[in-house]
Design an enzyme around this catalytic site. Structure first.
Site, PDB file in Angstrom:
ATOM      1  CE1 TYR A  47      -3.999   1.947   0.646  1.00  0.00           C
ATOM      2  CE2 TYR A  47      -2.980   2.710   2.669  1.00  0.00           C
ATOM      3  CZ  TYR A  47      -3.991   2.801   1.735  1.00  0.00           C
ATOM      4  OH  TYR A  47      -4.976   3.734   1.887  1.00  0.00           O
TER       5      TYR A  47
ATOM      6  CG  ASP B  52     -10.780   5.697   0.531  1.00  0.00           C
ATOM      7  OD1 ASP B  52     -11.202   5.640   1.696  1.00  0.00           O
ATOM      8  OD2 ASP B  52      -9.626   5.380   0.212  1.00  0.00           O
ATOM      9  CG  ASP B  53      -9.295   9.776  -2.626  1.00  0.00           C
ATOM     10  OD1 ASP B  53      -8.260   9.378  -2.079  1.00  0.00           O
ATOM     11  OD2 ASP B  53      -9.775   9.236  -3.648  1.00  0.00           O
TER      12      ASP B  53
ATOM     13  CE  LYS C 205      -6.840   3.640  -1.250  1.00  0.00           C
ATOM     14  NZ  LYS C 205      -6.830   4.488  -0.056  1.00  0.00           N
TER      15      LYS C 205
ATOM     16  NE  ARG D 270      -6.351  12.979  -5.721  1.00  0.00           N
ATOM     17  CZ  ARG D 270      -6.444  11.972  -4.860  1.00  0.00           C
ATOM     18  NH1 ARG D 270      -5.427  11.179  -4.602  1.00  0.00           N
ATOM     19  NH2 ARG D 270      -7.578  11.739  -4.228  1.00  0.00           N
TER      20      ARG D 270
ATOM     21  CG  ASN E   3      -0.805   9.514   1.395  1.00  0.00           C
ATOM     22  OD1 ASN E   3      -0.081   9.556   2.369  1.00  0.00           O
ATOM     23  ND2 ASN E   3      -2.128   9.362   1.502  1.00  0.00           N
TER      24      ASN E   3
ATOM     25  CD  GLU F 276      -9.102   5.324  -2.980  1.00  0.00           C
ATOM     26  OE1 GLU F 276      -9.947   4.714  -2.314  1.00  0.00           O
ATOM     27  OE2 GLU F 276      -8.415   6.253  -2.506  1.00  0.00           O
ATOM     28  CG  ASP F 277      -6.335   7.852  -5.528  1.00  0.00           C
ATOM     29  OD1 ASP F 277      -6.916   8.280  -4.513  1.00  0.00           O
ATOM     30  OD2 ASP F 277      -5.211   7.319  -5.477  1.00  0.00           O
TER      31      ASP F 277
HETATM   32  O1  LIG Z   1      -4.079   5.692  -0.704  1.00  0.00           O
HETATM   33  C1  LIG Z   1      -3.745   6.315   0.337  1.00  0.00           C
HETATM   34  O2  LIG Z   1      -2.726   6.062   0.960  1.00  0.00           O
HETATM   35  C2  LIG Z   1      -4.643   7.391   0.869  1.00  0.00           C
HETATM   36  C3  LIG Z   1      -5.444   7.959  -0.219  1.00  0.00           C
HETATM   37  O3  LIG Z   1      -6.558   7.568  -0.478  1.00  0.00           O
HETATM   38  C4  LIG Z   1      -4.814   8.942  -1.112  1.00  0.00           C
HETATM   39  O4  LIG Z   1      -3.752   9.491  -0.788  1.00  0.00           O
HETATM   40  O5  LIG Z   1      -5.383   9.165  -2.183  1.00  0.00           O
HETATM   41 MG   LIG Z   2      -7.042   7.824  -2.511  1.00  0.00          MG
END
Ligand SMILES: O=C([O-])CC(=O)C(=O)O
Ligand SMILES: [Mg+2]
Length: 589
Positions: free
Chosen positions: A137, A303-304, A208, A190, A445, A280-281
């Site tokens: 991760y 999630d973000d 994830k 992103r 991150n 996600e992202d």
């Molecule tokens: O993935 C991770 O570590 C946390 C997160 O959702 C991101 O930074 O987009």
């Molecule tokens: Mg994320």
């Protein structure tokens, strides 16, 4: 071919029936409950034999096949004579993984293990969570995505590109598993704070979902990673001969939204309304819109925006034990006003407004955001994107973070900008000038994008900071004291949140469930942790934490009338624990 014939002779199926269509929560988990007490159910004998069995990651046990299993499953001669326990296999693998010094090599070794022996992969991850989380991760997964084209060996999820337009339902049906409970989907625009990685973003849904299983207890076969490929604006990738995605600029507007609409309706049609879709992202310009569009018709969360908000709120609530007062007594300043920044800000405001019984607009006034143009103030309102408007308070314009810190005098500074090293020494020292214990969260991150490091936060405040970050930092010794940074990463929340939704058969995600998840996490911080300056519990206990989060979320789903799994279990924590997938080997007779 030969082994399949053998199975047919024995009346065995090559397919694991646990992946067959149908089945609610109870029968889905029957497989693993049965495995725990080594019951032999009709399911556990339905595995392939011989060479096929050794090549099947869901059932392969390698040297751990017993003598009897080697006889009954045509494995004689296909394995060397030694018989190993799962524990011995773990020991050997940890030795191997530790021998790789390059993090990406460790990542590849873990992915290869997952493809070879799924149960051993999860056992290793669960038993060594603090050591291996940074491998599968954040932060290593970020580098893996950047180099995904080169390290790509076998697809680990579904790729849905513009080429599949009009055929998405068929594509979903190509996936070998039918009984899907959780989908994590990205469009790669992103990826962490690394920007547009196009199709190579696949590493994120894969990572994830590995955590959904290891940390949350969702069966691996119920997890589906998906990458939607609408092109990339990353020229470097477009020019890279090993790039695995569509070689075109990103589709936008109607073309983009039509594809997403087809995807969302195909998901519902194929898996029903209880399948959870985690966005996600995605880039800001799509993330908010997709969430707003689908949250009332599908079981979705971002999630973000929401997962990160819930984990940060938990840390803030826990930190009150160290800082004193209530959330309403604090002032919050954010650097970064995108998904994470505005998502966290909104959840803090909701919590303040609920607890202090004040209108949400009043609560929002405690919270200030800085974006790339400076402090968000009312005179900028006209030109702001819609998700920033609620934060445009009355104030003179200020262009830098340092000016904002000096003027607003926040007690809490939160970085969600995706840009590393933006909490400079001046900024951190300013925080320490008017706060006995400044709370500093550097959430971007991976590690390279963190707003400051743990070492910087502790040294620039002479050890007074309470520090958390999105990516892991090692404990740091300063003036003879050991400081343990918290990892305010949504990994604490989404596995338990998702599991709570799954076990209750929830059909929608409500903001109150995020508060419930947050509260459950904060409740897991004990006096022993506070004494060490910690505002998050250690990740070693994450499965227990996830069970509590899942139970609190499920309880909220029942209270809100959004749960379909009836009757409501009396002890939801026990129920959650009993439903969790465990990766111990099963015996095949
Ligand atoms: O993935 C991770 O570590 C946390 C997160 O959702 C991101 O930074 O987009
Ligand atoms: Mg994320």
């Amino acid at each position: 071919m030969e082994s399949i014939l053998k199975q047919m002779k024995e009346g065995e199926s090559v397919v694991d029936p646990s992946s067959a269509v149908g089945g609610g929560v109870d029968d889905v988990y029957g497989e693993d409950r049965a495995s725990e007490d080594q019951l032999i159910t009709p399911w556990t004998v339905s595995v392939a034999s011989g060479y096929t069995l050794l090549r099947d990651p869901h059932h392969n046990k390698g040297l751990a096949f017993t003598e009897r299993e080697r006889d009954s499953h045509y494995l004689r001669g296909l394995l060397p004579p030694a018989v190993a326990t799962q524990e011995l296999q773990e020991k050997k693998l940890m030795q191997n993984i530790r021998s790789y010094e390059v993090p990406l090599h460790r990542y590849v070794a873990m992915m290869e293990l997952e493809e070879r022996n799924e149960r051993l992969f999860y056992k290793l991850l669960i038993d060594n969570v603090e050591e291996l989380l940074p491998v599968v991760y954040t932060p290593t997964v970020g580098e893996a995505c950047q180099k995904y084209g080169s390290i790509f060996k076998r697809p680990q999820g579904l790729y849905i590109s513009l080429k599949e337009k009009g055929k998405i339902l068929e594509v979903l049906r190509n996936w070998p598993e039918r009984n899907i409970q959780v989908i994590v989907v990205t469009d790669g625009e992103r990826i962490l704070g690394l920007g547009d990685l196009g199709c190579q973003g696949m590493g994120i849904p894969v990572g994830k979902l590995a955590l959904y299983t290891a940390l949350g207890g969702v069966r691996p076969s119920a997890c589906l990673p998906i990458t939607i490929d609408v092109g990339t604006n990353n020229q470097k990738l477009l020019d890279d001969e090993f790039y695995i995605g569509l070689r075109q600029k990103r589709a936008t507007g109607k073309e983009y939204y039509d594809l997403l609409e087809e995807f969302m309706s195909a998901v519902k049609q194929n898996y029903g309304e209880k399948v959870l879709v985690q966005f996600e992202d995605f880039a800001n310009h799509n993330a908010f819109e997709l969430l707003a569009k689908y949250r009332t018709s599908h079981l979705v969360f971002n999630d973000d925006i929401q997962g990160t908000a819930s984990v940060v709120l938990a840390g803030l609530v826990a930190s009150l034990k160290l800082l004193g007062g209530s959330l309403a007594d604090h002032t919050f300043l954010f650097l970064g006003a995108g998904e994470a920044g505005t998502g966290i800000a909104e959840l803090i405001a909701l919590e303040i407004s609920t607890k202090a019984n004040i209108p949400i607009d009043e609560a929002r006034k405690k919270i200030w955001l800085v974006d790339s143009k400076g402090l968000i103030v009312s005179s900028r309102k006209e030109t702001l994107q819609h998700f920033k408007k609620p934060w445009a308070h009355e104030h003179e314009p200020l262009s830098t973070l340092l000016d904002a810190v000096k003027a607003i005098k926040p007690s809490v500074l939160i970085g969600t900008s995706g840009v590393g090293q933006t909490f400079t020494q001046n900024v951190v020292e300013a925080m320490a000038a008017f706060n006995e214990r400044p709370l500093i969260m550097a959430l971007s991150n991976p590690t390279s994008q963190a707003e400051c490091t743990a070492e910087q936060a502790y040294t620039w405040t002479q050890g007074r900071a309470i520090f958390s970050s999105g990516s892991p930092f090692d404990p740091y010794e300063y003036n003879g004291n050991l400081f343990i940074p918290g990892q305010a990463n949504n990994a604490y929340i989404f596995p338990g949140l998702g599991f709570g939704l799954v076990i209750s058969g929830a059909i929608r995600v409500h903001d109150e469930m995020l508060l419930a998840a947050s509260e459950a996490l904060a409740n897991q911080v004990t006096q022993e942790h506070y004494d060490k300056g910690m505002i998050y519990p250690p990740l070693t206990n994450i499965r227990k934490i996830s069970a509590h989060i899942a139970a609190n979320v499920a309880a909220k789903a029942y209270d809100l009338g959004l749960a379909t799994r009836l009757p409501r279990p009396t002890d939801l924590v026990k129920y959650a624990e009993s439903c969790m997938y465990t990766p111990n080997y099963r015996s095949y007779r």
